[in-house]
Write a protein that holds these residues in place. Structure first.
Motif, PDB file in Angstrom:
ATOM      1  N   ALA A  21      71.500  22.960  41.378  1.00 49.19           N
ATOM      2  CA  ALA A  21      72.280  21.918  40.741  1.00 49.19           C
ATOM      3  C   ALA A  21      72.784  22.395  39.389  1.00 49.19           C
ATOM      4  CB  ALA A  21      71.427  20.674  40.583  1.00 49.19           C
ATOM      5  N   GLY A  22      74.025  22.092  39.111  1.00 51.45           N
ATOM      6  CA  GLY A  22      74.607  22.469  37.834  1.00 51.45           C
ATOM      7  C   GLY A  22      75.037  23.919  37.775  1.00 51.45           C
ATOM      8  N   THR A  23      74.733  24.680  38.781  1.00 54.18           N
ATOM      9  CA  THR A  23      75.107  26.086  38.746  1.00 54.18           C
ATOM     10  C   THR A  23      76.006  26.416  39.924  1.00 54.18           C
ATOM     11  OG1 THR A  23      73.249  26.839  40.076  1.00 54.18           O
ATOM     12  CG2 THR A  23      72.870  26.633  37.721  1.00 54.18           C
ATOM     13  N   ARG A  24      76.714  27.479  39.786  1.00 55.36           N
ATOM     14  CA  ARG A  24      77.636  27.903  40.839  1.00 55.36           C
ATOM     15  C   ARG A  24      76.991  28.984  41.701  1.00 55.36           C
ATOM     16  NH1 ARG A  24      82.577  26.049  40.809  1.00 55.36           N
ATOM     17  NH2 ARG A  24      83.263  24.864  38.996  1.00 55.36           N
ATOM     18  N   PRO A  25      77.485  29.107  42.927  1.00 60.14           N
ATOM     19  CA  PRO A  25      76.870  30.086  43.839  1.00 60.14           C
ATOM     20  C   PRO A  25      77.134  31.524  43.412  1.00 60.14           C
ATOM     21  CG  PRO A  25      78.236  28.491  45.005  1.00 60.14           C
ATOM     22  CD  PRO A  25      78.534  28.328  43.557  1.00 60.14           C
ATOM     23  N   HIS A  26      76.210  32.386  43.768  1.00 61.35           N
ATOM     24  CA  HIS A  26      76.370  33.833  43.591  1.00 61.35           C
ATOM     25  C   HIS A  26      76.884  34.454  44.875  1.00 61.35           C
ATOM     26  CE1 HIS A  26      74.432  34.616  39.772  1.00 61.35           C
ATOM     27  NE2 HIS A  26      73.452  33.796  40.097  1.00 61.35           N
ATOM     28  N   TYR A  27      77.783  35.376  44.745  1.00 58.95           N
ATOM     29  CA  TYR A  27      78.166  36.183  45.900  1.00 58.95           C
ATOM     30  C   TYR A  27      77.303  37.442  45.922  1.00 58.95           C
ATOM     31  CZ  TYR A  27      82.357  33.339  46.594  1.00 58.95           C
ATOM     32  OH  TYR A  27      83.223  32.303  46.845  1.00 58.95           O
ATOM     33  N   PHE A 192      78.669  33.551  50.940  1.00 62.89           N
ATOM     34  CA  PHE A 192      78.155  34.060  49.672  1.00 62.89           C
ATOM     35  C   PHE A 192      77.310  35.313  49.899  1.00 62.89           C
ATOM     36  CE2 PHE A 192      78.481  29.378  48.779  1.00 62.89           C
ATOM     37  CZ  PHE A 192      79.648  29.499  48.048  1.00 62.89           C
ATOM     38  N   ARG A 419      73.977  24.384  47.877  1.00 68.13           N
ATOM     39  CA  ARG A 419      74.421  23.152  47.238  1.00 68.13           C
ATOM     40  C   ARG A 419      74.221  22.010  48.198  1.00 68.13           C
ATOM     41  NH1 ARG A 419      79.829  23.964  43.569  1.00 68.13           N
ATOM     42  NH2 ARG A 419      78.690  24.269  41.645  1.00 68.13           N
TER      43      ARG A 419
ATOM     44  N   ASP B 193      83.680  29.054  47.398  1.00 70.86           N
ATOM     45  CA  ASP B 193      83.557  28.126  46.268  1.00 70.86           C
ATOM     46  C   ASP B 193      84.927  28.159  45.574  1.00 70.86           C
ATOM     47  OD1 ASP B 193      82.610  26.473  44.267  1.00 70.86           O
ATOM     48  OD2 ASP B 193      81.835  28.133  43.072  1.00 70.86           O
ATOM     49  N   SER B 250      86.283  35.762  44.680  1.00 72.86           N
ATOM     50  CA  SER B 250      85.050  35.298  44.063  1.00 72.86           C
ATOM     51  C   SER B 250      85.314  34.004  43.303  1.00 72.86           C
ATOM     52  CB  SER B 250      84.507  36.390  43.140  1.00 72.86           C
ATOM     53  OG  SER B 250      83.252  36.003  42.633  1.00 72.86           O
ATOM     54  N   ASN B 251      84.314  33.549  42.574  1.00 74.49           N
ATOM     55  CA  ASN B 251      84.459  32.307  41.821  1.00 74.49           C
ATOM     56  C   ASN B 251      84.236  32.550  40.341  1.00 74.49           C
ATOM     57  OD1 ASN B 251      81.776  32.910  41.979  1.00 74.49           O
ATOM     58  ND2 ASN B 251      81.099  30.893  42.681  1.00 74.49           N
ATOM     59  N   TYR B 263      81.592  32.171  34.624  1.00 71.45           N
ATOM     60  CA  TYR B 263      82.163  31.048  35.368  1.00 71.45           C
ATOM     61  C   TYR B 263      83.131  30.229  34.524  1.00 71.45           C
ATOM     62  CZ  TYR B 263      78.479  31.922  38.801  1.00 71.45           C
ATOM     63  OH  TYR B 263      77.666  32.499  39.748  1.00 71.45           O
ATOM     64  N   SER B 273      77.742  34.868  34.810  1.00 72.40           N
ATOM     65  CA  SER B 273      77.358  34.806  36.224  1.00 72.40           C
ATOM     66  C   SER B 273      75.907  35.217  36.424  1.00 72.40           C
ATOM     67  CB  SER B 273      78.286  35.679  37.082  1.00 72.40           C
ATOM     68  OG  SER B 273      78.333  36.981  36.569  1.00 72.40           O
ATOM     69  N   GLU B 275      73.650  33.470  35.046  1.00 71.16           N
ATOM     70  CA  GLU B 275      72.981  32.182  34.831  1.00 71.16           C
ATOM     71  C   GLU B 275      72.489  31.966  33.407  1.00 71.16           C
ATOM     72  OE1 GLU B 275      73.456  30.118  36.966  1.00 71.16           O
ATOM     73  OE2 GLU B 275      73.847  31.329  38.744  1.00 71.16           O
ATOM     74  N   GLY B 292      74.455  24.253  32.650  1.00 70.66           N
ATOM     75  CA  GLY B 292      74.930  24.740  33.932  1.00 70.66           C
ATOM     76  C   GLY B 292      76.018  25.785  33.755  1.00 70.66           C
ATOM     77  N   ASN B 293      76.904  25.866  34.727  1.00 71.63           N
ATOM     78  CA  ASN B 293      77.923  26.922  34.722  1.00 71.63           C
ATOM     79  C   ASN B 293      79.287  26.471  34.238  1.00 71.63           C
ATOM     80  OD1 ASN B 293      76.608  28.365  37.763  1.00 71.63           O
ATOM     81  ND2 ASN B 293      76.128  28.829  35.644  1.00 71.63           N
ATOM     82  N   ASP B 294      79.391  25.236  33.774  1.00 72.31           N
ATOM     83  CA  ASP B 294      80.706  24.785  33.308  1.00 72.31           C
ATOM     84  C   ASP B 294      80.589  24.138  31.936  1.00 72.31           C
ATOM     85  OD1 ASP B 294      82.914  25.234  35.300  1.00 72.31           O
ATOM     86  OD2 ASP B 294      81.380  24.402  36.606  1.00 72.31           O
ATOM     87  N   SER B 311      78.109  20.920  31.791  1.00 74.46           N
ATOM     88  CA  SER B 311      77.507  20.464  33.049  1.00 74.46           C
ATOM     89  C   SER B 311      76.057  20.929  33.106  1.00 74.46           C
ATOM     90  CB  SER B 311      78.275  21.020  34.249  1.00 74.46           C
ATOM     91  OG  SER B 311      78.023  22.397  34.400  1.00 74.46           O
ATOM     92  N   MET B 312      75.220  20.089  33.705  1.00 72.83           N
ATOM     93  CA  MET B 312      73.790  20.405  33.795  1.00 72.83           C
ATOM     94  C   MET B 312      73.247  19.865  35.102  1.00 72.83           C
ATOM     95  SD  MET B 312      72.847  18.958  30.030  1.00 72.83           S
ATOM     96  CE  MET B 312      71.320  19.809  29.795  1.00 72.83           C
ATOM     97  N   ALA B 313      72.084  20.353  35.471  1.00 64.53           N
ATOM     98  CA  ALA B 313      71.408  19.788  36.635  1.00 64.53           C
ATOM     99  C   ALA B 313      70.959  18.372  36.306  1.00 64.53           C
ATOM    100  CB  ALA B 313      70.205  20.638  37.007  1.00 64.53           C
ATOM    101  N   ASP B 320      74.797  16.393  39.543  1.00 62.51           N
ATOM    102  CA  ASP B 320      74.807  16.989  38.217  1.00 62.51           C
ATOM    103  C   ASP B 320      74.968  15.907  37.168  1.00 62.51           C
ATOM    104  OD1 ASP B 320      74.559  19.423  39.395  1.00 62.51           O
ATOM    105  OD2 ASP B 320      76.655  20.002  39.170  1.00 62.51           O
ATOM    106  N   VAL B 345      79.302  19.185  39.972  1.00 58.91           N
ATOM    107  CA  VAL B 345      80.554  19.488  39.266  1.00 58.91           C
ATOM    108  C   VAL B 345      81.201  20.691  39.943  1.00 58.91           C
ATOM    109  CG1 VAL B 345      81.532  20.318  37.093  1.00 58.91           C
ATOM    110  CG2 VAL B 345      79.730  18.574  37.072  1.00 58.91           C
ATOM    111  N   THR B 346      82.462  20.536  40.340  1.00 61.67           N
ATOM    112  CA  THR B 346      83.168  21.671  40.939  1.00 61.67           C
ATOM    113  C   THR B 346      84.268  22.199  40.030  1.00 61.67           C
ATOM    114  OG1 THR B 346      84.693  20.220  42.120  1.00 61.67           O
ATOM    115  CG2 THR B 346      82.687  20.864  43.284  1.00 61.67           C
TER     116      THR B 346
END
Lengths: 438, 380
Positions: A21-27, A192, A419, B193, B250-251, B263, B273, B275, B292-294, B311-313, B320, B345-346
């Protein structure tokens, strides 16, 4: 009655582990998976649900709400009272060997698969369009097109299975090991993971992901492992052959499902009173009844009854435990039930998987698998009463007693993430949406 | 420099409420359900009513529904006055199946039990209530991913960037109505993603996606031409950060002078990336472990300088949250209550209007992508 909240896509933590949660996926990365079961063919229809859509894909698929949605088909039109369907293929879809998907390449494999269900079906390919037609209406064609039986796949000397799915096969040792690599040109976005190695017939608990059969729920899992639990999607039921109705009614009243759930499934399963689970039908609670041993005894005493042989799969220790408990419950009601791993008893303990979140299609399939001949072709999932009436008729026939609805359980180590909002089929873990820590 | 389109919050709020795909409020099920139930019973029959909720909708809504149902049943001529010997017993259950809410009514009495059912589309979860300073304004919702959006042309034009197209919507009679779309010719499949960014500078519209850059215009007619490659773009015109570019397939983003891929970025902080929140040199910023990542920078409307929306968990693993922080002497200081969101969050980008951010959340219940504007208000 207290209904369980949806558990699917819920991770129940054996210990608190970080989630995505709150994080994006890793490839990137390699995932290892150990499965207790084995299979010796890569035919999508023979693979466990977890793997059936990873390599080969179907024209349509069923989403978590039980609705059809495009997959390899971009759209479809039903014409002439359902006797003629026009399917437009998604553009720029590649097979794992680089060949583009088109109507000419899809038609032969699709025709062969559909012929098993519709003997007079014909397919006319044209560019990116398939016209499927039959002399009689094909009202459930979309259900067929969503089944792994109709996956669009090819084979070659160099590869046992070439599909369009998110993973391609890199190594296959039948019954032992399957190695997959991310398909870089996958139309739905590269997975991913870089690759996945799946070991079959393994009871180890050292892989990134491994299945947890109900027979081994008491096993101690590695520290920080989390359990992923699907929607309850497997029906455990008693099926009768030539058992008097009064005996089936007595048995149904005698069985204490709650204790089976609490003890044998460690509260991971749910008592089943209908063929379809509550989360899918919304009305299963209407079939609910509490155990009533007194009433069961009254029913059982109506007539003298020979001992009932109850067969179960010999290699299924969970089924054996359930069968033995049923025998105990039956004895309390004055019935003699004799569990046996041999086939051929007047009672059979069966485990039947649901294929999707399409309640109507599942009921049709369950009816067929149970060997019941009730009419289920009039059910319309948008009209729950028709589904309820069809299911009620099946249950009232006294030939089947639903016992449990069981989820799929997988243990995930802390490096595995996904996710929760990714909403595919709620009955399976979607490997293409998992990622691992670097 | 972006050409700033001024967006009035009041207008936005009014019209976007209409634009959302409304589910049927539960209370509206009362009349059709009462009609179905009354068809099973003789007129003026005395009925005892039992009501049970087997799914957890908001209790207030359940009680409102029950009240409305009783009223509608009385309108059909049924007697619910509670006599000691009612002719029939009616049990109404609010339950749910894979498709949404399901009302199940069971009528029992002299005859065998009769059952009627009424499926009902699940009401959308109520929008997260803004905390003291974060104000969420829903703009649009769709099942296809929303990567970014812009509101232009005196608030009359909405541009939605999806993975394979840009859709133009025009404000007509208070509703957003599609008036054009431009498909993006992608050299590579869309990433799993999917991410992307819209830019509108001096009449030129551009869309940046991993591996593809598109350029064109939205007036007089929306049109875009795409070519392979990752051209750089400013992550925020008010931000001193250097331009960024996508990494193909990639994202993640990269930027000259920034160590590693990331990110998102704001005020010289990069959601790496690996984390962690880092500076350009790759040094982790202390106190940001829960981020988080945003993240996006916005002007502080109640003070000077900028603050960060992060953004956070959330407490619920599937959802989120966002929260405002201010960086003081290199340390983050909380400046708002956390706002719970209905999913992950996307997208979180600075908006074309100062003081606002573009937020896209994938609703964990509906699976839809909910695009909103996020702004700050001074706390009472």
């Amino acid at each position: 009655m207290r209904l369980r909240a949806w558990l699917w896509l819920a991770l129940s933590s054996v210990s608190a582990g970080s989630l995505a949660a709150g994080t994006r996926p890793h490839y990137g990365g390699i995932l290892t998976m150990d499965l207790t079961g084995t299979f010796s063919t890569l035919e999508p229809s023979e693979l466990p649900g977890l793997l059936s859509t990873l390599i080969g894909e179907t024209l349509v698929r069923i989403n978590s709400r039980g609705e059809f949605e495009p997959c390899l088909a971009a759209s479809w039109q039903r014409e002439a009272d359902g006797r003629r369907w026009r399917i437009s293929l998604r553009s720029n879809v590649k097979f794992h060997d680089g060949e583009l998907l088109n109507a000419v390449s899809a038609a032969p494999v699709l025709l062969a698969a559909l012929k098993r269900t519709y003997s007079d079906v014909a397919i006319t390919p044209g560019g990116t369009t398939l016209v499927i037609q039959s002399a009689s209406p094909l009202p459930d064609l979309l259900t067929e097109l969503a089944s792994p039986r109709t996956a669009i796949i090819r084979k070659s000397e160099s590869s046992p299975l070439i599909g369009t799915g998110p993973f391609r096969v890199t190594a296959w040792e039948p019954g032992r090991r399957l190695a997959l690599a991310a398909f870089e040109d996958y139309w739905g976005g590269r997975p991913f993971l870089d690759s996945a190695v799946i070991n079959l017939g393994s009871n180890r608990t050292s892989a990134d992901v491994f299945d947890v059969p109900f027979s081994s729920l008491r096993r101690i899992l590695p520290e920080a492992t989390r359990i992923w639990q699907s929607a309850p999607g497997e029906l455990l039921a008693l099926v009768a052959a030539d058992v008097p109705a009064f005996a089936m009614q007595a048995l149904a009243l005698a069985i204490d499902r709650s204790s089976i759930v609490n003890v044998l499934t460690q509260r991971r399963g749910e008592p089943a009173f209908g063929l379809l689970p509550q989360w899918l039908s919304g009305y299963e609670f209407l079939f609910q009844s509490a155990p009533d041993v007194t009433r069961a005894r009254q029913l059982a005493s109506q007539s003298k009854l020979n001992p009932l042989a109850l067969s179960y799969a010999g290699n299924d220790s969970f089924a054996r435990a359930v069968a033995e408990r049923i025998a105990l419950n039956a004895r309390d009601a004055g019935l003699t039930v004799q569990p046996s791993p041999n086939s051929g008893g007047s009672l059979r303990l069966v485990r039947l998987p649901l294929e999707s979140a399409d309640a109507a299609a599942d009921l049709v399939i369950l009816t067929r698998l149970l060997g019941l001949a009730e009419r289920t072709n009039t059910v319309d999932v948008s009209k729950p009463e028709t589904l309820y009436e069809a299911e009620k008729a099946l249950l009232d026939s006294n030939r089947v007693i639903p016992l449990l609805h069981l989820p799929q359980l997988y243990a995930l180590t802390p490096r595995v993430h996904f996710r929760e909002a990714d909403r595919g089929n709620p009955l399976i873990l979607h490997l293409e949406d998992l990622w691992v820590d670097p | 420099m972006f050409q700033m389109a001024r967006v009035g919050f009041a207008l936005l709020f009014g019209l976007t409420t209409l634009a959302r795909m409304e589910a049927q409020p539960m209370v509206e099920a009362a009349a059709p359900l009462a009609a179905r139930i009354s068809s099973l019973l003789p007129r003026r029959a005395t009925v005892s009513l039992e009501f049970q909720v087997l799914t957890p909708p908001a209790m207030v809504e359940s009680s409102r529904f029950r009240g409305a149902l009783e009223e509608e049943l009385r309108k059909t001529g049924l007697d619910l006055s509670g006599t000691t010997q009612p002719e029939s017993h009616l049990r109404v259950s609010v339950t749910e199946n894979a498709r949404g809410l399901l009302f199940v009514a069971e009528v029992s009495g002299k005859d065998p039990r009769q059952v009627v059912m009424l499926p009902w589309s699940r009401p959308l979860p109520s929008d997260a209530k803004p905390a003291l300073r974060l104000v969420l304004k829903p703009v649009w919702e769709q099942s296809e991913p929303v990567l970014d959006f812009m509101i232009l042309d005196s608030d009359s034009q909405l541009l939605i960037l999806s993975p394979t197209r840009v859709t133009s919507l025009h404000l007509t009679n208070g509703k957003w109505a599609p008036n054009g779309q431009a498909f993006l010719t992608l050299d590579r499949p869309v990433a799993r993603d999917p991410r992307g960014r819209l830019e509108f500078i001096a009449g030129a519209l551009r869309a940046f996606l991993p591996g593809t850059t598109c350029g064109g215009q939205f007036q007089p007619q929306l049109g875009l031409t795409c070519s392979p490659g990752n051209e750089p773009w400013p992550i925020n015109p008010q931000d001193p950060a250097p331009p960024v570019r996508w990494v193909s397939d990639s994202n993640v983003l990269e930027s000259a002078g920034v160590r590693g891929s990331f990110y998102n970025a704001a005020r010289d902080l990069f959601a790496s990336s690996n984390e962690s929140i880092q500076d350009r040199a790759g040094v982790t910023a202390p106190g940001t472990e829960s981020w988080g990542n945003d993240l996006a920078a916005v002007a502080n409307p109640c003070g000077s300088g900028n603050v960060l929306i992060v953004s956070m968990a959330g407490e619920n693993r599937a959802r989120d949250q966002v929260q405002v922080f201010e960086m003081i002497s290199g340390q983050p200081v909380v400046r708002s209550e956390a706002m719970a969101l209905p999913g992950a969050v996307t997208a979180l980008w600075p908006a074309e209007t100062p003081g606002q951010t573009t937020l896209v959340v994938r609703n964990s219940k509906t699976g839809n992508y909910e695009a909103s504007r996020l702004a700050l208000a001074c706390a009472e």
